[in-house]
Design a protein around this motif. Structure first.
Motif, PDB file in Angstrom:
ATOM      1  N   GLY A  14      26.399  39.857  30.121  1.00 12.41           N
ATOM      2  CA  GLY A  14      27.019  38.595  29.612  1.00 12.41           C
ATOM      3  C   GLY A  14      28.361  38.867  28.991  1.00 12.41           C
ATOM      4  O   GLY A  14      29.324  38.102  29.175  1.00 12.41           O
ATOM      5  N   CYS A  15      28.479  39.935  28.275  1.00  8.49           N
ATOM      6  CA  CYS A  15      29.785  40.256  27.660  1.00  8.49           C
ATOM      7  C   CYS A  15      30.834  40.545  28.713  1.00  8.49           C
ATOM      8  O   CYS A  15      31.996  40.142  28.619  1.00  8.49           O
ATOM      9  N   VAL A  21      35.885  36.305  32.602  1.00  2.04           N
ATOM     10  CA  VAL A  21      36.306  34.887  32.596  1.00  2.04           C
ATOM     11  C   VAL A  21      37.570  34.721  31.776  1.00  2.04           C
ATOM     12  O   VAL A  21      38.509  34.022  32.152  1.00  2.04           O
ATOM     13  N   ARG A  22      37.568  35.384  30.605  1.00  6.80           N
ATOM     14  CA  ARG A  22      38.766  35.279  29.773  1.00  6.80           C
ATOM     15  C   ARG A  22      39.981  35.844  30.480  1.00  6.80           C
ATOM     16  O   ARG A  22      41.082  35.302  30.418  1.00  6.80           O
ATOM     17  N   GLN A  23      39.769  36.975  31.139  1.00  2.66           N
ATOM     18  CA  GLN A  23      40.885  37.569  31.860  1.00  2.66           C
ATOM     19  C   GLN A  23      41.392  36.633  32.944  1.00  2.66           C
ATOM     20  O   GLN A  23      42.594  36.448  33.134  1.00  2.66           O
ATOM     21  N   SER A  27      44.887  34.810  33.051  1.00  2.00           N
ATOM     22  CA  SER A  27      45.771  34.967  34.206  1.00  2.00           C
ATOM     23  C   SER A  27      46.198  33.609  34.756  1.00  2.00           C
ATOM     24  O   SER A  27      47.367  33.384  35.070  1.00  2.00           O
ATOM     25  N   VAL A  28      45.174  32.720  34.811  1.00  2.00           N
ATOM     26  CA  VAL A  28      45.486  31.364  35.307  1.00  2.00           C
ATOM     27  C   VAL A  28      46.442  30.656  34.353  1.00  2.00           C
ATOM     28  O   VAL A  28      47.416  30.005  34.767  1.00  2.00           O
TER      29      VAL A  28
END
Length: 253
Positions: A14-15, A21-23, A27-28
């Motif tokens: 999960g981490c 996701v954060r990356q 990036s987005v």
């Protein structure tokens, strides 16, 4: 003891997912921010370009308005010039018409002034073989002087004659002496010498109409009486202008 590892694996997984996701999100977001910045730059460029274009358009409009104003002013000046030209043309037409009238009047006046007509005639008689004026001749000439002085441009014609007695040359000289005697008297009475024209015709021909005049007065006139009547200077006075022989007078301009 078996459950603990599974929990740890799930926690660890999960981490890792959140980090991914954060990356991915970062990036987005970075691409979005970059795209947004590029879009803002383009919008700013377009705005600046639009402002520049509008400024040029406004400047062109201003230049066009100025040119239109100049054209309108020039048209107004041209209209004023045309109006003045028309006024001057009308004035010139009036002046030309007046000049033509004056020229026509002057031409008519000149023609009239050159239209000399006989206004007076007279005769002065002389004694046989003489060129001396008698008192009767002077009295007749005084009447002629008055007439001539009333007509500033009058012309006086003096024609001397003699009777047929004597030689041709003698009578020719005598006829001239008689005409000169009349001329001298008129000049002494202030008749301009330039207005007097003299001629001596001697004994030939006799004064025009002389015999008819004498015979009308005396059908039984003798040759001696005809000879006496021939010893004369015939005086013709011509006046310029609207003058007729029947009235013996007229206007002098």
């Amino acid at each position: 003891m078996v459950a603990v590892p599974i929990t740890l694996v799930l926690a660890t997984t999960g981490c890792a997912t959140k980090k991914f996701v954060r990356q991915q999100t970062n990036s987005v977001n970075a691409r979005v921010n970059k795209l947004e910045a590029q879009t803002n730059d383009k919008i700013a460029y377009l705005n600046n370009q639009q402002k520049s274009d509008m400024s040029q358009v406004n400047e062109r409009f201003s230049t066009t308005d100025q040119k239109l104003a100049e054209v309108a002013s020039a048209a107004q000046q041209a209209q004023g010039t045309a109006s003045r030209a028309m006024e001057e043309a009308d004035s010139n037409s009036s002046k030309i018409a007046a000049t033509n009238t004056a020229v026509s009047t002057l031409a008519a006046g000149t023609a009239n002034a050159l239209n000399y007509q006989m206004v007076e005639k007279a005769d002065v008689l002389f004694s046989f073989n003489q060129a001396t004026l008698t008192p009767e001749a002077r009295a007749a000439l005084d009447q002629i002087v008055m007439k001539v002085q009333s007509l500033p441009r009058a012309v006086v014609e003096l024609v001397g004659f003699t009777d047929p007695i004597g030689s041709k040359n003698h009578n020719l000289a005598l006829s001239r002496q008689r005409a000169w005697a009349v001329q001298q008297y008129l000049v002494r009475q202030k008749v301009p010498v330039r207005s007097i024209h003299i001629a001596g015709l001697g004994k030939e021909p006799p004064p025009p109409g002389l015999e008819a005049e004498i015979m009308a007065l005396n059908p039984n006139a003798t040759p001696r009486e005809l000879h006496r009547a021939a010893r004369r200077v015939r005086i013709n006075v011509f006046g310029a202008g609207d003058i007729t022989a029947t009235t013996g007078g007229g206007s002098q301009q």
